[in-house]
Design a protein around this motif. Structure first.
Motif, PDB file in Angstrom:
ATOM      1  N   TYR A  17      16.045  -9.500  42.903  1.00 38.19           N
ATOM      2  CA  TYR A  17      14.762 -10.188  42.777  1.00 38.19           C
ATOM      3  C   TYR A  17      13.758  -9.398  41.955  1.00 38.19           C
ATOM      4  O   TYR A  17      12.961  -9.957  41.224  1.00 38.19           O
ATOM      5  CB  TYR A  17      14.217 -10.485  44.174  1.00 38.19           C
ATOM      6  CG  TYR A  17      12.948 -11.295  44.185  1.00 38.19           C
ATOM      7  CD1 TYR A  17      12.940 -12.610  43.765  1.00 38.19           C
ATOM      8  CD2 TYR A  17      11.753 -10.738  44.630  1.00 38.19           C
ATOM      9  CE1 TYR A  17      11.775 -13.361  43.772  1.00 38.19           C
ATOM     10  CE2 TYR A  17      10.586 -11.485  44.651  1.00 38.19           C
ATOM     11  CZ  TYR A  17      10.601 -12.799  44.217  1.00 38.19           C
ATOM     12  OH  TYR A  17       9.449 -13.533  44.224  1.00 38.19           O
ATOM     13  N   ASP A  18      13.816  -8.090  42.062  1.00 41.03           N
ATOM     14  CA  ASP A  18      12.843  -7.240  41.383  1.00 41.03           C
ATOM     15  C   ASP A  18      13.291  -6.793  39.993  1.00 41.03           C
ATOM     16  O   ASP A  18      12.625  -5.962  39.376  1.00 41.03           O
ATOM     17  CB  ASP A  18      12.514  -6.024  42.243  1.00 41.03           C
ATOM     18  CG  ASP A  18      13.729  -5.162  42.544  1.00 41.03           C
ATOM     19  OD1 ASP A  18      14.858  -5.702  42.609  1.00 41.03           O
ATOM     20  OD2 ASP A  18      13.557  -3.955  42.735  1.00 41.03           O
ATOM     21  N   ARG A  43      16.331  -6.146  48.832  1.00 36.65           N
ATOM     22  CA  ARG A  43      16.846  -7.173  47.930  1.00 36.65           C
ATOM     23  C   ARG A  43      17.686  -8.200  48.691  1.00 36.65           C
ATOM     24  O   ARG A  43      17.622  -9.395  48.402  1.00 36.65           O
ATOM     25  CB  ARG A  43      17.687  -6.545  46.829  1.00 36.65           C
ATOM     26  CG  ARG A  43      16.882  -5.810  45.781  1.00 36.65           C
ATOM     27  CD  ARG A  43      17.789  -5.125  44.794  1.00 36.65           C
ATOM     28  NE  ARG A  43      17.077  -4.651  43.618  1.00 36.65           N
ATOM     29  CZ  ARG A  43      17.683  -4.026  42.614  1.00 36.65           C
ATOM     30  NH1 ARG A  43      18.990  -3.817  42.643  1.00 36.65           N
ATOM     31  NH2 ARG A  43      16.984  -3.629  41.572  1.00 36.65           N
ATOM     32  N   ILE A  46      15.408 -10.604  50.575  1.00 42.92           N
ATOM     33  CA  ILE A  46      14.865 -11.618  49.665  1.00 42.92           C
ATOM     34  C   ILE A  46      15.931 -12.652  49.335  1.00 42.92           C
ATOM     35  O   ILE A  46      15.653 -13.862  49.303  1.00 42.92           O
ATOM     36  CB  ILE A  46      14.315 -10.975  48.376  1.00 42.92           C
ATOM     37  CG1 ILE A  46      13.133 -10.065  48.679  1.00 42.92           C
ATOM     38  CG2 ILE A  46      13.939 -12.043  47.355  1.00 42.92           C
ATOM     39  CD1 ILE A  46      11.890 -10.768  49.178  1.00 42.92           C
ATOM     40  N   LYS A  50      15.461 -16.582  50.012  1.00 47.02           N
ATOM     41  CA  LYS A  50      15.546 -17.533  48.906  1.00 47.02           C
ATOM     42  C   LYS A  50      16.585 -18.620  49.160  1.00 47.02           C
ATOM     43  O   LYS A  50      16.622 -19.622  48.450  1.00 47.02           O
ATOM     44  CB  LYS A  50      15.882 -16.798  47.611  1.00 47.02           C
ATOM     45  CG  LYS A  50      14.707 -16.003  47.059  1.00 47.02           C
ATOM     46  CD  LYS A  50      15.071 -15.289  45.782  1.00 47.02           C
ATOM     47  CE  LYS A  50      15.405 -16.296  44.716  1.00 47.02           C
ATOM     48  NZ  LYS A  50      15.753 -15.694  43.432  1.00 47.02           N
ATOM     49  N   PHE A  59       9.458 -18.304  46.245  1.00 45.39           N
ATOM     50  CA  PHE A  59       9.818 -17.072  45.557  1.00 45.39           C
ATOM     51  C   PHE A  59      10.013 -17.276  44.054  1.00 45.39           C
ATOM     52  O   PHE A  59      10.341 -16.345  43.343  1.00 45.39           O
ATOM     53  CB  PHE A  59      11.089 -16.471  46.167  1.00 45.39           C
ATOM     54  CG  PHE A  59      10.844 -15.869  47.521  1.00 45.39           C
ATOM     55  CD1 PHE A  59      10.397 -14.571  47.646  1.00 45.39           C
ATOM     56  CD2 PHE A  59      11.027 -16.616  48.676  1.00 45.39           C
ATOM     57  CE1 PHE A  59      10.150 -14.015  48.890  1.00 45.39           C
ATOM     58  CE2 PHE A  59      10.787 -16.073  49.920  1.00 45.39           C
ATOM     59  CZ  PHE A  59      10.343 -14.772  50.028  1.00 45.39           C
ATOM     60  N   GLU A  60       9.798 -18.492  43.582  1.00 45.21           N
ATOM     61  CA  GLU A  60       9.946 -18.780  42.161  1.00 45.21           C
ATOM     62  C   GLU A  60       8.615 -18.589  41.439  1.00 45.21           C
ATOM     63  O   GLU A  60       7.554 -18.632  42.044  1.00 45.21           O
ATOM     64  CB  GLU A  60      10.435 -20.221  41.968  1.00 45.21           C
ATOM     65  CG  GLU A  60      11.816 -20.462  42.540  1.00 45.21           C
ATOM     66  CD  GLU A  60      12.254 -21.912  42.452  1.00 45.21           C
ATOM     67  OE1 GLU A  60      11.463 -22.760  41.985  1.00 45.21           O
ATOM     68  OE2 GLU A  60      13.387 -22.192  42.856  1.00 45.21           O
ATOM     69  N   ILE A  62       7.130 -16.053  40.194  1.00 41.55           N
ATOM     70  CA  ILE A  62       6.349 -14.886  40.614  1.00 41.55           C
ATOM     71  C   ILE A  62       6.418 -13.849  39.485  1.00 41.55           C
ATOM     72  O   ILE A  62       7.496 -13.566  38.968  1.00 41.55           O
ATOM     73  CB  ILE A  62       6.895 -14.286  41.928  1.00 41.55           C
ATOM     74  CG1 ILE A  62       6.970 -15.336  43.037  1.00 41.55           C
ATOM     75  CG2 ILE A  62       6.081 -13.081  42.357  1.00 41.55           C
ATOM     76  CD1 ILE A  62       5.648 -15.892  43.484  1.00 41.55           C
ATOM     77  N   GLN A  64       6.661 -10.462  37.377  1.00 37.61           N
ATOM     78  CA  GLN A  64       7.541  -9.307  37.527  1.00 37.61           C
ATOM     79  C   GLN A  64       6.913  -8.207  38.380  1.00 37.61           C
ATOM     80  O   GLN A  64       7.558  -7.674  39.282  1.00 37.61           O
ATOM     81  CB  GLN A  64       7.890  -8.767  36.141  1.00 37.61           C
ATOM     82  CG  GLN A  64       8.636  -7.459  36.140  1.00 37.61           C
ATOM     83  CD  GLN A  64       8.873  -6.956  34.736  1.00 37.61           C
ATOM     84  OE1 GLN A  64       9.270  -7.708  33.861  1.00 37.61           O
ATOM     85  NE2 GLN A  64       8.622  -5.676  34.518  1.00 37.61           N
ATOM     86  N   ARG A  67       6.954  -9.225  42.031  1.00 36.71           N
ATOM     87  CA  ARG A  67       8.313  -9.169  42.586  1.00 36.71           C
ATOM     88  C   ARG A  67       8.688  -7.736  42.929  1.00 36.71           C
ATOM     89  O   ARG A  67       9.222  -7.456  44.012  1.00 36.71           O
ATOM     90  CB  ARG A  67       9.335  -9.742  41.592  1.00 36.71           C
ATOM     91  CG  ARG A  67       9.222 -11.224  41.347  1.00 36.71           C
ATOM     92  CD  ARG A  67      10.422 -11.781  40.593  1.00 36.71           C
ATOM     93  NE  ARG A  67      10.902 -10.968  39.500  1.00 36.71           N
ATOM     94  CZ  ARG A  67      10.573 -11.128  38.218  1.00 36.71           C
ATOM     95  NH1 ARG A  67       9.724 -12.083  37.867  1.00 36.71           N
ATOM     96  NH2 ARG A  67      11.094 -10.346  37.291  1.00 36.71           N
TER      97      ARG A  67
END
Length: 87
Positions: A17-18, A43, A46, A50, A59-60, A62, A64, A67
């Motif tokens: 995610y990050d 991670r 998340i 998700k 969570f969409e 977002i 960088q 995140r």
């Protein structure tokens, strides 16, 4: 380890995610590795969130930096919890 736990860890590894926007836009096959076990756990958490019907869309879109901050914050909480006694 349960199957779902293993799956979430694998999803977090494969689709971090990050990861940077540059990585997400590229066709790079190798995702950035987690810095340590707590970062990997964050991670995976998340990845689990998700996959939940009512919250996954949150969570969409977002940025960088946000995140990265979310994953870093979760990892710090996980590390702190592992070294503190239970209440």
């Amino acid at each position: 380890m349960t199957d779902i736990t293993r799956i979430r860890l694998e999803q977090g590894d494969e689709f971090p995610y990050d990861a940077t926007d540059q990585w997400w836009r590229s066709r790079a096959k190798q995702p950035p590795k987690a810095r340590d076990w707590a970062h990997r756990a964050a991670r995976a958490i998340i990845a689990d969130l998700k996959d939940r019907r009512d919250i996954k869309r949150g969570f969409e879109q977002i940025d960088q930096d946000v995140r990265m901050e979310i994953v870093d914050s979760l990892a710090a909480i996980i590390r702190a919890a592992s070294s503190s006694p239970s209440p």
